[in-house]
Design an enzyme around this catalytic site. Structure first.
Site, PDB file in Angstrom:
ATOM      1  N   CYS A   1      33.207 132.273  60.366  1.00  0.00           N
ATOM      2  CA  CYS A   1      33.268 133.184  61.523  1.00  0.00           C
ATOM      3  C   CYS A   1      34.711 133.574  61.831  1.00  0.00           C
ATOM      4  CB  CYS A   1      32.610 132.511  62.724  1.00  0.00           C
ATOM      5  SG  CYS A   1      32.874 133.358  64.292  1.00  0.00           S
TER       6      CYS A   1
ATOM      7  N   CYS B   1      35.870 133.265  65.544  1.00  0.00           N
ATOM      8  CA  CYS B   1      35.978 131.856  65.943  1.00  0.00           C
ATOM      9  C   CYS B   1      37.383 131.314  65.693  1.00  0.00           C
ATOM     10  CB  CYS B   1      34.964 131.003  65.176  1.00  0.00           C
ATOM     11  SG  CYS B   1      33.230 131.417  65.481  1.00  0.00           S
TER      12      CYS B   1
END
Length: 302
Positions: free
Chosen positions: A47, A50
């Site tokens: 991700c 993230c």
């Protein structure tokens, strides 16, 4: 003004941020949040956002100097938790306090928003006695003193109008007093900032169940109908509603899971939707909700 409460002891600096798994999630999040607010960062190695959000959160948590802690959950390695928490995209961040989710957001946000989010949570551990008042109001409600609970929740909202736990509690107190119309009106006017907070969503789910209970049929007749024709999905769904209205929550969940197993698409997925309504209405960490979510997840992914 409510009396000042004692601040919880700050955790050690080396214990502010840690990775958790399904094995220690309950201890490190639910149990620990009774002492200090806990931020849960749901992330994955692949991700991109993230990788930006995580360090921002960590820096803000460190700056809070022990008034809030943070745990990181890799959704790929802990799929059961992600399913139970209904994580649909990452990054997703939840905040827990006193065993309950109290705030959260999805997606990457600005550094200033991260800072404000953490500072708001840090303030919970020294909130002028509001936490103690919330606990007292919940105890009153559990003991059947709904009028006193409503007055206490309302007083808390007078101090902090956007307190999601107090707002949800006041709605639940109205439901306990059978004031369904007043509860519905309150939810219609909920402040936008807390409209999707977990305590408010729980109250909304309880209102929906209360509405259904008023229309529920007789358990004995519906049980007989299901036994006579196990393929009668409408009768099974109505039986689940009647069982829940009678306070037989586990049996209601069992019937809905059986219906989902037989035909998950029946009536546009009504069984699954009703299960989530029941789960949302139960308290966070309730064993019936946890067990039901696990069983439903196993059926979905089989």
């Amino acid at each position: 003004m409510l009396e000042l409460g004692q601040k919880p002891q700050a955790p050690a600096a080396t214990d502010l941020i840690k990775d958790v798994t399904e094995r220690d999630f309950m201890a490190e999040v639910i149990d620990r949040s009774r002492e200090v607010p806990v931020i849960v960062d749901f992330w994955a190695t692949w991700c991109g956002p993230c990788k930006t959000l995580g360090p921002q959160l960590e820096a803000a948590v460190v700056a809070a100097k022990g008034k809030v802690v943070m745990v990181k959950v890799d959704v790929d390695q802990n799929q059961m938790i992600a399913s139970q928490m209904r994580i649909q995209s990452i990054p997703t961040v939840y905040a827990f306090w006193q065993g309950q989710p109290v705030d959260g957001f999805q997606g990457a946000v600005s550094g200033s928003e991260v800072k404000a989010f953490v500072e708001k949570l840090a303030a919970l551990s020294g909130d002028g006695g509001l936490t103690e008042a919330l606990e007292a109001a919940e105890a009153m409600l559990a003991e059947g003193a709904a009028v006193d609970a409503a007055e206490t929740f309302a007083a808390i909202l007078g101090e902090e109008p956007e307190n999601a736990a107090a707002f949800g509690g006041l709605v639940r107190a109205q439901l306990a007093l059978d004031n369904l119309e007043q509860a519905e009106a309150m939810l219609a006017g909920v402040p936008a900032k807390i409209a999707t907070a977990a305590p408010v969503e729980a109250a909304r789910a309880q209102l929906a169940l209360a509405r259904q209970a008023a229309e529920a049929g007789p358990v004995a007749e519906l049980t007989a109908a299901v036994e006579a024709d196990p393929a009668d999905h409408q009768a099974r769904f109505d039986l689940a509603l009647a069982l829940h209205a009678a306070g037989r929550v586990e049996e209601a969940i069992d019937q809905l899971l059986e219906l989902f197993k037989r035909d998950r698409e029946w009536n546009e997925g009504a069984a699954k939707a009703q299960l989530f309504t029941i789960f949302d209405a139960l308290k966070p960490g309730d064993p019936l909700a946890a067990k039901g979510r696990r069983r439903l997840s196993s059926m979905i992914y089989l």
